[in-house]
Scaffold this motif. Structure first.
Motif, PDB file in Angstrom:
ATOM      1  N   PHE A  10       0.846  -1.192   0.000  1.00 16.08           N
ATOM      2  CA  PHE A  10       0.000   0.000   0.000  1.00 16.08           C
ATOM      3  C   PHE A  10       0.883   1.245   0.000  1.00 16.08           C
ATOM      4  N   ALA A  11       0.593   2.183  -0.889  1.00 14.56           N
ATOM      5  CA  ALA A  11       1.331   3.438  -0.905  1.00 14.56           C
ATOM      6  C   ALA A  11       0.934   4.288   0.297  1.00 14.56           C
ATOM      7  N   TYR A  12       1.835   5.185   0.714  1.00  7.37           N
ATOM      8  CA  TYR A  12       1.551   6.023   1.885  1.00  7.37           C
ATOM      9  C   TYR A  12       0.298   6.861   1.679  1.00  7.37           C
ATOM     10  N   ASP A  13       0.117   7.406   0.470  1.00  3.87           N
ATOM     11  CA  ASP A  13      -1.048   8.253   0.228  1.00  3.87           C
ATOM     12  C   ASP A  13      -2.270   7.453  -0.204  1.00  3.87           C
ATOM     13  N   GLY A  14      -2.160   6.140  -0.103  1.00  2.00           N
ATOM     14  CA  GLY A  14      -3.303   5.263  -0.336  1.00  2.00           C
ATOM     15  C   GLY A  14      -3.360   4.217   0.753  1.00  2.00           C
ATOM     16  N   THR A  15      -3.029   4.650   1.959  1.00  2.00           N
ATOM     17  CA  THR A  15      -2.834   3.717   3.066  1.00  2.00           C
ATOM     18  C   THR A  15      -4.106   2.972   3.452  1.00  2.00           C
ATOM     19  N   ASN A  16      -3.902   1.798   3.990  1.00  4.80           N
ATOM     20  CA  ASN A  16      -4.981   1.062   4.643  1.00  4.80           C
ATOM     21  C   ASN A  16      -4.891   1.394   6.123  1.00  4.80           C
ATOM     22  N   TYR A  17      -5.937   2.005   6.669  1.00  4.51           N
ATOM     23  CA  TYR A  17      -5.830   2.543   8.034  1.00  4.51           C
ATOM     24  C   TYR A  17      -5.792   1.461   9.106  1.00  4.51           C
ATOM     25  N   ASP A  18      -6.433   0.343   8.862  1.00  2.00           N
ATOM     26  CA  ASP A  18      -6.309  -0.758   9.828  1.00  2.00           C
ATOM     27  C   ASP A  18      -4.857  -1.221   9.892  1.00  2.00           C
ATOM     28  N   ASN A  19      -4.217  -1.315   8.727  1.00  2.00           N
ATOM     29  CA  ASN A  19      -2.798  -1.667   8.693  1.00  2.00           C
ATOM     30  C   ASN A  19      -1.947  -0.606   9.370  1.00  2.00           C
ATOM     31  N   PHE A  20      -2.288   0.661   9.139  1.00  2.00           N
ATOM     32  CA  PHE A  20      -1.544   1.778   9.720  1.00  2.00           C
ATOM     33  C   PHE A  20      -1.554   1.677  11.246  1.00  2.00           C
ATOM     34  N   LEU A  21      -2.736   1.407  11.810  1.00  2.00           N
ATOM     35  CA  LEU A  21      -2.844   1.286  13.270  1.00  2.00           C
ATOM     36  C   LEU A  21      -2.004   0.124  13.785  1.00  2.00           C
ATOM     37  N   LYS A  22      -1.949  -0.955  13.011  1.00  2.00           N
ATOM     38  CA  LYS A  22      -1.114  -2.096  13.413  1.00  2.00           C
ATOM     39  C   LYS A  22       0.371  -1.715  13.380  1.00  2.00           C
ATOM     40  N   THR A  23       0.752  -0.938  12.361  1.00  2.00           N
ATOM     41  CA  THR A  23       2.137  -0.467  12.289  1.00  2.00           C
ATOM     42  C   THR A  23       2.507   0.315  13.542  1.00  2.00           C
ATOM     43  N   LEU A  24       1.646   1.254  13.921  1.00  2.00           N
ATOM     44  CA  LEU A  24       1.920   2.080  15.092  1.00  2.00           C
ATOM     45  C   LEU A  24       1.947   1.240  16.373  1.00  2.00           C
ATOM     46  N   ASP A  25       1.044   0.283  16.466  1.00  2.00           N
ATOM     47  CA  ASP A  25       0.978  -0.551  17.674  1.00  2.00           C
ATOM     48  C   ASP A  25       2.224  -1.422  17.806  1.00  2.00           C
ATOM     49  N   ILE A  26       2.597  -2.075  16.698  1.00  2.00           N
ATOM     50  CA  ILE A  26       3.736  -2.992  16.738  1.00  2.00           C
ATOM     51  C   ILE A  26       5.055  -2.236  16.881  1.00  2.00           C
ATOM     52  N   SER A  27       5.196  -1.164  16.121  1.00  2.00           N
ATOM     53  CA  SER A  27       6.497  -0.525  15.977  1.00  2.00           C
ATOM     54  C   SER A  27       6.775   0.597  16.958  1.00  2.00           C
ATOM     55  N   ALA A  28       5.729   1.110  17.625  1.00  2.00           N
ATOM     56  CA  ALA A  28       5.927   2.236  18.536  1.00  2.00           C
ATOM     57  C   ALA A  28       5.202   2.052  19.870  1.00  2.00           C
ATOM     58  N   LEU A  29       3.900   1.811  19.826  1.00  2.00           N
ATOM     59  CA  LEU A  29       3.167   1.684  21.090  1.00  2.00           C
ATOM     60  C   LEU A  29       3.663   0.503  21.911  1.00  2.00           C
ATOM     61  N   SER A  30       4.207  -0.509  21.251  1.00  2.00           N
ATOM     62  CA  SER A  30       4.757  -1.646  21.995  1.00  2.00           C
ATOM     63  C   SER A  30       5.889  -1.190  22.914  1.00  2.00           C
ATOM     64  N   PHE A  31       6.628  -0.164  22.515  1.00  2.00           N
ATOM     65  CA  PHE A  31       7.698   0.377  23.366  1.00  2.00           C
ATOM     66  C   PHE A  31       7.101   0.960  24.645  1.00  2.00           C
ATOM     67  N   HIS A  32       6.006   1.687  24.495  1.00  2.00           N
ATOM     68  CA  HIS A  32       5.297   2.235  25.661  1.00  2.00           C
ATOM     69  C   HIS A  32       4.776   1.105  26.538  1.00  2.00           C
ATOM     70  N   LYS A  33       4.213   0.085  25.911  1.00  2.00           N
ATOM     71  CA  LYS A  33       3.644  -1.039  26.665  1.00  2.00           C
ATOM     72  C   LYS A  33       4.732  -1.799  27.431  1.00  2.00           C
ATOM     73  N   VAL A  34       5.881  -1.965  26.812  1.00  2.00           N
ATOM     74  CA  VAL A  34       7.000  -2.635  27.489  1.00  2.00           C
ATOM     75  C   VAL A  34       7.377  -1.872  28.756  1.00  2.00           C
ATOM     76  N   MET A  35       7.524  -0.559  28.629  1.00  2.00           N
ATOM     77  CA  MET A  35       7.946   0.235  29.791  1.00  2.00           C
ATOM     78  C   MET A  35       6.838   0.383  30.821  1.00  2.00           C
TER      79      MET A  35
END
Length: 271
Positions: A106-131
């Motif tokens: 998926f291109a950035y300007d044609g993003t799938n938002y469910d996928n986008f939320l998963k990206t943020l959860d896995i790649s960033a929010l998981s850091f918050h959850k760990v701490m």
């Protein structure tokens, strides 16, 4: 060359998939420097990778599966790790990142938002959850060091890196915000390392990676920092030598981040 910088220290390393992984190199160096470690990754990654081979090279370190987006999984991980160590933890490496949008094209300007939320959860929010989980369980010693791996796409746009750039920006923001909280509460230091592009299994899946890598190599006065170089840097940040460093995004990229243009790149365009 080992100097026993981590003698007596205990840590958790997230994200080692195979020998190309930065986390794999960090695990080996941490043990070489005298640390005891626990290895963790998502259950699907444990099935795909070769982490048991790494565990055998790390004094038979325990491998505890945990989805870093799942609080119950993280609670189980920290409880098992502290039980194994017989005490609290001194360092944590978060080497976790994945974008379904990148994987599925998926291109950035044609993003799938469910996928986008998963990206943020896995790649960033998981850091918050760990701490947050570690803090809730009081699992870390005072002056413990928590690190996450980032990339300069948090500050600059790189075509093909897609929503991972947004995730890295959030990751670095979480390091600052949680570093403030954890520092006052427990003297725990929290930092991110903005690393050169490295041909890991995950990194190589980004569209145009070879171009990123070659461009960074020509732009960086020292060249690209390797995974082994990054592991060495992580060790210094786990050690007591850097105990007053926190809330920082630390560029480890051979000078790429502060080079406007290099002679090599100019010559390439003048050809």
């Amino acid at each position: 060359m080992a100097n026993q910088l981590l003698s007596g220290k205990k840590g958790i390393i997230f994200g080692a998939l195979d020998e190309r992984s930065i986390a794999w190199k960090v695990a080996l160096r941490a043990v070489e420097e005298g640390a005891e470690i626990v290895l963790s990754n998502a259950p699907v990654a444990l099935r795909m990778g070769t982490i048991k081979e790494l565990a055998a090279q790390c004094n038979n370190a325990p491998v505890i599966g945990a989805d870093a987006t799942s609080i119950p999984d993280l609670e189980n991980l920290f409880n098992q790790a502290t039980e194994h160590f017989g005490g609290k933890i001194d360092f944590v490496l978060h080497s976790i990142g994945m974008s379904p949008n990148v994987r599925k094209g998926f291109a950035y300007d044609g993003t799938n938002y469910d996928n986008f939320l998963k990206t943020l959860d896995i790649s960033a929010l998981s850091f918050h959850k760990v701490m947050q989980t570690a803090k809730k369980l009081d699992a870390l010693n005072e002056w413990a060091s928590v690190l996450a791996l980032s990339y300069i796409a948090a500050q600059r746009t790189f075509p093909g890196y897609n929503d991972m750039g947004d995730a890295k920006a959030l990751l670095e923001s979480i390091a600052r915000s949680f570093g403030y909280s954890y520092g006052f509460a427990k003297k725990v230091r929290v930092n991110t390392i903005s690393q050169s592009p490295v041909p890991t299994t995950a990194g190589s899946g980004v569209a145009g990676f070879d171009g990123f890598y070659g461009y960074a190599e020509k732009m960086s006065p020292l060249g690209n920092a390797s995974a082994a170089d990054c592991a060495n840097y992580c060790i210094t940040l786990f050690s007591d030598l850097t105990r007053m460093v926190t809330m920082q995004n630390l560029f480890h990229d051979g000078g790429f981040s502060f080079t406007g243009v290099s002679e090599g790149v100019v010559e390439r365009f003048n050809q």
